[in-house]
Design an enzyme around this catalytic site. Structure first.
Site, PDB file in Angstrom:
ATOM      1  N   ASP A  95      15.904 -44.567 -56.982  1.00  0.00           N
ATOM      2  CA  ASP A  95      15.166 -45.687 -57.566  1.00  0.00           C
ATOM      3  C   ASP A  95      14.904 -46.806 -56.568  1.00  0.00           C
ATOM      4  OD1 ASP A  95      17.831 -46.021 -57.446  1.00  0.00           O
ATOM      5  OD2 ASP A  95      18.052 -47.047 -59.366  1.00  0.00           O
ATOM      6  N   PRO A 127      30.771 -37.463 -61.921  1.00  0.00           N
ATOM      7  CA  PRO A 127      31.782 -37.215 -62.950  1.00  0.00           C
ATOM      8  C   PRO A 127      31.208 -36.298 -64.039  1.00  0.00           C
ATOM      9  CG  PRO A 127      31.506 -39.579 -62.554  1.00  0.00           C
ATOM     10  CD  PRO A 127      30.422 -38.884 -61.804  1.00  0.00           C
ATOM     11  N   VAL A 156      17.246 -36.982 -63.338  1.00  0.00           N
ATOM     12  CA  VAL A 156      16.546 -36.992 -62.053  1.00  0.00           C
ATOM     13  C   VAL A 156      17.207 -36.007 -61.091  1.00  0.00           C
ATOM     14  CG1 VAL A 156      15.934 -38.417 -60.054  1.00  0.00           C
ATOM     15  CG2 VAL A 156      15.677 -39.338 -62.367  1.00  0.00           C
ATOM     16  N   GLY A 209      29.091 -37.441 -66.939  1.00  0.00           N
ATOM     17  CA  GLY A 209      27.699 -37.882 -66.763  1.00  0.00           C
ATOM     18  C   GLY A 209      26.710 -36.735 -66.539  1.00  0.00           C
TER      19      GLY A 209
HETATM   20  C1  LIG Z   1       6.623 -37.035 -57.930  1.00  0.00           C
HETATM   21  C2  LIG Z   1       7.980 -37.263 -58.523  1.00  0.00           C
HETATM   22  C3  LIG Z   1       8.902 -36.261 -57.896  1.00  0.00           C
HETATM   23  C4  LIG Z   1      10.305 -36.269 -58.427  1.00  0.00           C
HETATM   24  O1  LIG Z   1      10.819 -37.280 -58.910  1.00  0.00           O
HETATM   25  O2  LIG Z   1      10.871 -35.194 -58.315  1.00  0.00           O
HETATM   26  C5  LIG Z   1       8.358 -38.688 -58.281  1.00  0.00           C
HETATM   27  N1  LIG Z   1       8.483 -39.332 -59.432  1.00  0.00           N
HETATM   28  C6  LIG Z   1       8.186 -38.542 -60.478  1.00  0.00           C
HETATM   29  C7  LIG Z   1       8.058 -38.962 -61.790  1.00  0.00           C
HETATM   30  C8  LIG Z   1       8.310 -40.284 -62.291  1.00  0.00           C
HETATM   31  N2  LIG Z   1       9.043 -41.232 -61.681  1.00  0.00           N
HETATM   32  C9  LIG Z   1       9.029 -42.366 -62.463  1.00  0.00           C
HETATM   33  C10 LIG Z   1       8.258 -42.101 -63.634  1.00  0.00           C
HETATM   34  C11 LIG Z   1       7.982 -43.103 -64.765  1.00  0.00           C
HETATM   35  C12 LIG Z   1       6.520 -43.535 -64.777  1.00  0.00           C
HETATM   36  C13 LIG Z   1       6.059 -44.300 -63.523  1.00  0.00           C
HETATM   37  O3  LIG Z   1       6.760 -45.258 -63.115  1.00  0.00           O
HETATM   38  O4  LIG Z   1       4.991 -43.941 -63.009  1.00  0.00           O
HETATM   39  C14 LIG Z   1       7.814 -40.808 -63.503  1.00  0.00           C
HETATM   40  C15 LIG Z   1       6.927 -40.044 -64.443  1.00  0.00           C
HETATM   41  C16 LIG Z   1       7.686 -39.067 -65.275  1.00  0.00           C
HETATM   42  O5  LIG Z   1       8.918 -39.147 -65.393  1.00  0.00           O
HETATM   43  O6  LIG Z   1       6.974 -38.254 -65.878  1.00  0.00           O
HETATM   44  C17 LIG Z   1       9.756 -43.622 -62.182  1.00  0.00           C
HETATM   45  C18 LIG Z   1      10.009 -44.049 -60.815  1.00  0.00           C
HETATM   46  N3  LIG Z   1       9.743 -43.325 -59.656  1.00  0.00           N
HETATM   47  C19 LIG Z   1      10.093 -44.128 -58.625  1.00  0.00           C
HETATM   48  C20 LIG Z   1      10.623 -45.318 -59.116  1.00  0.00           C
HETATM   49  C21 LIG Z   1      11.121 -46.447 -58.267  1.00  0.00           C
HETATM   50  C22 LIG Z   1      10.005 -47.374 -57.905  1.00  0.00           C
HETATM   51  O7  LIG Z   1       8.779 -47.086 -58.010  1.00  0.00           O
HETATM   52  O8  LIG Z   1      10.386 -48.484 -57.494  1.00  0.00           O
HETATM   53  C23 LIG Z   1      10.564 -45.281 -60.502  1.00  0.00           C
HETATM   54  C24 LIG Z   1      10.965 -46.320 -61.502  1.00  0.00           C
HETATM   55  C25 LIG Z   1       9.870 -47.308 -61.734  1.00  0.00           C
HETATM   56  C26 LIG Z   1      10.268 -48.392 -62.697  1.00  0.00           C
HETATM   57  O9  LIG Z   1      11.457 -48.646 -62.894  1.00  0.00           O
HETATM   58  O10 LIG Z   1       9.344 -49.003 -63.213  1.00  0.00           O
HETATM   59  C27 LIG Z   1       9.937 -43.764 -57.238  1.00  0.00           C
HETATM   60  C28 LIG Z   1       9.508 -42.563 -56.724  1.00  0.00           C
HETATM   61  N4  LIG Z   1       9.165 -41.485 -57.456  1.00  0.00           N
HETATM   62  C29 LIG Z   1       8.654 -40.543 -56.647  1.00  0.00           C
HETATM   63  C30 LIG Z   1       8.406 -39.240 -57.012  1.00  0.00           C
HETATM   64  C31 LIG Z   1       8.401 -41.075 -55.285  1.00  0.00           C
HETATM   65  C32 LIG Z   1       6.941 -41.514 -55.191  1.00  0.00           C
HETATM   66  C33 LIG Z   1       5.970 -40.387 -55.430  1.00  0.00           C
HETATM   67  C34 LIG Z   1       4.553 -40.806 -55.557  1.00  0.00           C
HETATM   68  O11 LIG Z   1       4.253 -41.978 -55.611  1.00  0.00           O
HETATM   69  O12 LIG Z   1       3.698 -39.919 -55.614  1.00  0.00           O
HETATM   70  C35 LIG Z   1       9.325 -42.267 -55.279  1.00  0.00           C
HETATM   71  C36 LIG Z   1       8.776 -43.478 -54.507  1.00  0.00           C
HETATM   72  C37 LIG Z   1      10.651 -41.968 -54.581  1.00  0.00           C
HETATM   73  C38 LIG Z   1      11.259 -40.658 -55.009  1.00  0.00           C
HETATM   74  O13 LIG Z   1      11.816 -40.613 -56.102  1.00  0.00           O
HETATM   75  O14 LIG Z   1      11.187 -39.725 -54.221  1.00  0.00           O
HETATM   76  C39 LIG Z   1       7.987 -37.137 -60.067  1.00  0.00           C
HETATM   77  C40 LIG Z   1       6.782 -36.387 -60.613  1.00  0.00           C
HETATM   78  C41 LIG Z   1       7.340 -35.084 -61.116  1.00  0.00           C
HETATM   79  C42 LIG Z   1       6.349 -34.240 -61.736  1.00  0.00           C
HETATM   80  O15 LIG Z   1       5.427 -33.817 -61.082  1.00  0.00           O
HETATM   81  O16 LIG Z   1       6.512 -33.895 -62.889  1.00  0.00           O
HETATM   82  N1  LIG Z   2      12.556 -41.661 -58.543  1.00  0.00           N
HETATM   83  C1  LIG Z   2      12.247 -41.294 -59.751  1.00  0.00           C
HETATM   84  O1  LIG Z   2      11.318 -40.529 -59.963  1.00  0.00           O
HETATM   85  C2  LIG Z   2      13.004 -41.822 -60.886  1.00  0.00           C
HETATM   86  C3  LIG Z   2      12.586 -41.529 -62.182  1.00  0.00           C
HETATM   87  C4  LIG Z   2      13.350 -41.950 -63.232  1.00  0.00           C
HETATM   88  C5  LIG Z   2      14.507 -42.670 -62.958  1.00  0.00           C
HETATM   89  N2  LIG Z   2      14.854 -42.966 -61.701  1.00  0.00           N
HETATM   90  C6  LIG Z   2      16.101 -43.647 -61.347  1.00  0.00           C
HETATM   91  O2  LIG Z   2      17.065 -42.651 -60.885  1.00  0.00           O
HETATM   92  C7  LIG Z   2      18.374 -42.976 -61.311  1.00  0.00           C
HETATM   93  C8  LIG Z   2      18.983 -41.792 -62.079  1.00  0.00           C
HETATM   94  O3  LIG Z   2      18.223 -41.531 -63.244  1.00  0.00           O
HETATM   95  P1  LIG Z   2      18.678 -40.488 -64.311  1.00  0.00           P
HETATM   96  O4  LIG Z   2      17.682 -40.482 -65.407  1.00  0.00           O
HETATM   97  O5  LIG Z   2      19.035 -39.228 -63.671  1.00  0.00           O
HETATM   98  O6  LIG Z   2      20.035 -41.203 -64.866  1.00  0.00           O
HETATM   99  P2  LIG Z   2      21.206 -40.618 -65.692  1.00  0.00           P
HETATM  100  O7  LIG Z   2      21.874 -41.795 -66.381  1.00  0.00           O
HETATM  101  O8  LIG Z   2      20.763 -39.469 -66.491  1.00  0.00           O
HETATM  102  O9  LIG Z   2      22.198 -40.072 -64.574  1.00  0.00           O
HETATM  103  C9  LIG Z   2      22.968 -40.843 -63.758  1.00  0.00           C
HETATM  104  C10 LIG Z   2      23.967 -39.941 -63.122  1.00  0.00           C
HETATM  105  O10 LIG Z   2      24.641 -40.593 -62.078  1.00  0.00           O
HETATM  106  C11 LIG Z   2      26.023 -40.252 -62.105  1.00  0.00           C
HETATM  107  N3  LIG Z   2      26.728 -41.285 -61.388  1.00  0.00           N
HETATM  108  C12 LIG Z   2      26.781 -42.612 -61.660  1.00  0.00           C
HETATM  109  N4  LIG Z   2      27.505 -43.232 -60.707  1.00  0.00           N
HETATM  110  C13 LIG Z   2      27.887 -42.288 -59.810  1.00  0.00           C
HETATM  111  C14 LIG Z   2      28.632 -42.323 -58.604  1.00  0.00           C
HETATM  112  N5  LIG Z   2      29.136 -43.439 -58.099  1.00  0.00           N
HETATM  113  N6  LIG Z   2      28.826 -41.152 -57.961  1.00  0.00           N
HETATM  114  C15 LIG Z   2      28.350 -40.012 -58.437  1.00  0.00           C
HETATM  115  N7  LIG Z   2      27.621 -39.936 -59.562  1.00  0.00           N
HETATM  116  C16 LIG Z   2      27.429 -41.087 -60.241  1.00  0.00           C
HETATM  117  C17 LIG Z   2      26.308 -40.131 -63.566  1.00  0.00           C
HETATM  118  O11 LIG Z   2      27.468 -39.329 -63.788  1.00  0.00           O
HETATM  119  C18 LIG Z   2      25.060 -39.441 -64.061  1.00  0.00           C
HETATM  120  O12 LIG Z   2      25.193 -38.058 -63.884  1.00  0.00           O
HETATM  121  C19 LIG Z   2      18.229 -44.237 -62.137  1.00  0.00           C
HETATM  122  O13 LIG Z   2      18.550 -45.313 -61.326  1.00  0.00           O
HETATM  123  C20 LIG Z   2      16.755 -44.318 -62.509  1.00  0.00           C
HETATM  124  O14 LIG Z   2      16.261 -45.615 -62.632  1.00  0.00           O
HETATM  125  C21 LIG Z   2      14.137 -42.552 -60.653  1.00  0.00           C
END
Ligand SMILES: C[C@@]1(CC(=O)O)C2=NC(=C\c3[nH]c(c(CCC(=O)O)c3CC(=O)O)Cc3[nH]c(c(CC(=O)O)c3CCC(=O)O)/C=C3\N/C(=C\2)[C@@H](CCC(=O)O)[C@]3(C)CC(=O)O)/[C@H]1CCC(=O)O
Ligand SMILES: NC(=O)c1ccc[n+]([C@@H]2O[C@H](COP(=O)([O-])OP(=O)(O)OC[C@H]3O[C@@H](n4cnc5c(N)ncnc54)[C@H](O)[C@@H]3O)[C@@H](O)[C@H]2O)c1
Length: 581
Positions: free
Chosen positions: A116, A53, A33, A56
């Site tokens: 997340d 680190p 991410v 990671g």
């Molecule tokens: C747009 C994009 C930008 C980016 O990440 O750069 C982005 N997520 C992307 C992909 C993606 N993220 C996740 C999946 C798995 C499938 C799925 O869950 O759908 C996929 C799909 C994939 O990986 O292909 C998992 C996920 N995402 C969030 C959570 C936490 C939660 O929902 O609680 C969880 C874990 C959910 C769980 O554990 O179940 C939360 C957020 N993700 C957001 C953005 C924000 C809302 C944007 C919006 O609603 O439009 C928001 C709220 C905050 C933020 O991260 O800024 C990027 C598209 C990149 C691209 O275009 O290729």
């Molecule tokens: N928002 C989104 O779109 C989205 C999508 C997928 C996953 N997630 C969430 O984002 C998080 C990261 O996902 P990922 O796939 O990159 O995980 P990952 O396991 O690939 O990476 C985690 C990273 O965090 C680092 N890290 C852990 N503890 C740390 C600390 N205290 N200080 C500094 N670095 C630390 C590790 O060294 C590693 O580089 C997860 O919690 C995952 O659930 C969010």
């Protein structure tokens, strides 16, 4: 209340284009991410620090660190990492650390995205499409990130392929406009004029707009009108032929050429390949707004000859439009074929540059030339107006079928002159001649030598055209002399076709052009001659507004351009005062 005004929907996000150039952004975490976030913020020119680190780090993040695209701290997050930071992005697999960072950011009022934990995000990321300066972001506001990705891709698929380039060109034009009309009170007029340009010109036209076109276009800002691209095109047929190039004026206009010109004390060594290339590039750039890239080991065309030749063909076509009474119809769609276009794609570039309604096909058998030709056309945003085809030695020279083209208005080529390797070298080294050739020739064997030499090549073209008949209107091939003309005449006679032939004596490039479409028994009473007489009343439209355009022309070009066009240009045209074999 005038209304209706938009309803307030609530529950959305404020979507902005946040300017983070040179702002300090801390990314906590180095996993997958984090890698995506780093790309996003680097694309916006931020200064990025990653803390995680090393154990990671994912491969992409390690690469960014290795390339010094980001600063790196090899350990877990510590509160002091937030000192002097403008924005924080966390992407860690440790919820406790995430919460701690979130709280600290709140205290310090640093905007943060906690990957997340949506409720702890000051802003969400979105799915972004990028094409040059154009960015499109899709957000589902946390409902379905994957869907955001799918919607974004669908939108991107529906966009014109040249939209990013068009936006770039418009950006340059706007900056130029602000320079010539900087005043605050000009604002409304400036905006209105700019909007109209965007509405009235197609995306293709905006893409093709060179800086030179922009200068001309800006000349219309004062009178507050929007010309068509057609009317600001540089129309070769309206210009006097190149006779003598003013090198000093060219040096004033072109920096690369100026260096050579001054280093050599205002003399040019035409036997030096670099000089030849720089001169060619400078003339193309300054006179036509056509930047090109040329390899050292392929032909570098002398522009005056080539441009005069294309101008001559324009005049010929203008005077022989099949469905007109002989005048130039700017709306006329013309399609030409450049056989063996070469690395420079010179005939294709000039033809397209000078008539917006022309399209071209271009072929070459040599991969290197073909690749460079594609590149030169792409650099000039002309790919949408050209069909490029890499052909094989034994394929037709006029490959209509492969090009998927019904008819051609003309073919043009610069045939390989020599019969053999030995023939080529003897000639280029000046053997059998009193003096050496006047300029260096960097042509490769593949473009200089063919079976039968230039006669063999043009004979092939003629033979193919005899089969294609009215699918090809005019054939042009430089490198023909009178003898060749006679022998081709014989072939045509043998096939019971009658053709006309023109010769261009001005630059001493004998040229055969003949029409398979409208044969005449007595060429002296031909329709073309008849139409020629009408030329003065049928001047190309764009020539008429030269007065206003002259205002914004650079000195170099102004010096070379004809004074407001007089009919004699047409009367002088070699196509019109042609001779018959
Ligand atoms: C747009 C994009 C930008 C980016 O990440 O750069 C982005 N997520 C992307 C992909 C993606 N993220 C996740 C999946 C798995 C499938 C799925 O869950 O759908 C996929 C799909 C994939 O990986 O292909 C998992 C996920 N995402 C969030 C959570 C936490 C939660 O929902 O609680 C969880 C874990 C959910 C769980 O554990 O179940 C939360 C957020 N993700 C957001 C953005 C924000 C809302 C944007 C919006 O609603 O439009 C928001 C709220 C905050 C933020 O991260 O800024 C990027 C598209 C990149 C691209 O275009 O290729
Ligand atoms: N928002 C989104 O779109 C989205 C999508 C997928 C996953 N997630 C969430 O984002 C998080 C990261 O996902 P990922 O796939 O990159 O995980 P990952 O396991 O690939 O990476 C985690 C990273 O965090 C680092 N890290 C852990 N503890 C740390 C600390 N205290 N200080 C500094 N670095 C630390 C590790 O060294 C590693 O580089 C997860 O919690 C995952 O659930 C969010």
């Amino acid at each position: 209340m005038k209304g209706p005004y938009p309803d307030i929907q609530g529950g959305g996000s404020l979507i902005l284009a946040w300017q983070v150039r040179n702002k300090r952004i801390l990314v906590v975490g180095g996993g997958e991410v984090a890698a995506g976030r780093i790309v996003n913020v680097l694309n916006a020119d931020a200064k990025v620090t990653v803390v995680s680190p090393r154990s990671g780090l994912n491969d992409e993040v390690a690469y960014r660190i290795d390339q010094k695209q980001v600063e790196y701290i090899d350990r877990k997050f510590e509160p002091s990492d937030l000192d002097g930071v403008d924005m924080v992005l966390t992407a860690v697999d440790d919820p406790e650390a995430s919460s701690q960072i979130f709280k600290l950011c709140k205290e310090k009022r640093i905007p943060a995205n906690i990957a997340d934990v949506p409720p702890e995000c000051d802003f969400y990321f979105g799915s972004v499409h990028r094409d040059g300066p154009l960015q499109i972001m899709v957000s589902t506001n946390g409902n379905g990130p994957k869907l955001a990705n799918i919607v974004r891709r669908q939108i991107a698929d529906g966009l014109p392929s040249n939209i990013g380039a068009a936006v770039t060109r418009v950006g340059i034009l706007r900056r130029k406009l602000r320079k010539i009309a900087p005043a605050q009170e000009e604002g409304p007029k400036r905006m209105q004029w700019m909007s109209k340009v965007c509405e009235q010109w197609s995306l293709d036209e905006l893409c093709e707009m060179t800086e030179e076109d922009m200068e001309e276009l800006l000349g219309y800002y004062k009178p507050n009108t929007i010309p068509s691209l057609e009317s600001i095109y540089r129309d070769l047929a309206t210009l006097s032929p190149y006779e003598k190039t003013d090198f000093q004026l060219l040096a004033n206009a072109n920096e690369d050429f100026r260096q050579i010109w001054e280093t050599n004390n205002h003399k040019l060594d035409f036997h030096d390949p670099e000089t030849h290339k720089t001169l060619t590039k400078a003339i193309l750039q300054e006179d036509f707004g056509l930047p090109i890239d040329l390899p050292d080991d392929r032909l570098c065309p002398p522009i005056p000859n080539r441009s005069n030749y294309v101008a001559w063909i324009q005049r010929l076509l203008d005077s022989t439009a099949p469905n007109l009474q002989g005048g130039y119809d700017p709306q006329r769609q013309v399609i030409g074929l450049d056989i063996g276009t070469g690395a420079s794609a010179i005939y294709t570039l000039l033809s397209l540059r000078c008539r917006p309604n022309w399209t071209m096909c271009a072929t070459d058998i040599d991969k290197k030339s073909f690749d460079y030709a594609s590149r030169n056309l792409a650099i000039n945003n002309m790919m949408t107006r050209v069909k490029l085809l890499q052909t094989l030695q034994d394929q037709p020279l006029i490959p209509l079928q492969y090009l998927a083209v019904e008819k051609l208005d003309f073919t043009i080529c610069n045939p390989p002159f020599f019969l053999s390797h030995a023939d080529m070298h003897a000639s280029l080294e000046g053997e059998d001649r009193k003096r050496k050739p006047p300029a260096v020739c960097t042509g490769a064997e593949v473009e200089m030598v063919c079976e039968g030499g230039d006669l063999g090549f043009v004979t092939r073209i003629v033979n193919e055209s005899l089969v294609l008949r009215d699918k090809v209107t005019w054939l042009h091939g430089s490198g023909l002399d009178k003898e060749m003309g006679r022998s081709l005449e014989f072939r045509r006679y043998a096939s019971r076709e009658r053709h006309r032939s023109y010769r261009r004596h001005r630059e001493r490039i004998p040229t055969i052009s003949h029409s398979l479409q409208i044969p005449h028994t007595n060429p002296k009473r031909s329709r073309h001659r008849h139409l020629t007489a009408k030329q003065p009343t049928n001047l190309p439209r764009s020539s008429l507004d030269m007065g206003s355009r002259k205002e914004v022309r650079g000195q170099y070009r102004r010096a070379k351009r004809l004074e407001p066009l007089v009919s004699s240009t047409h009367e002088k045209a070699p196509a019109i005062s042609s001779q018959w074999w």
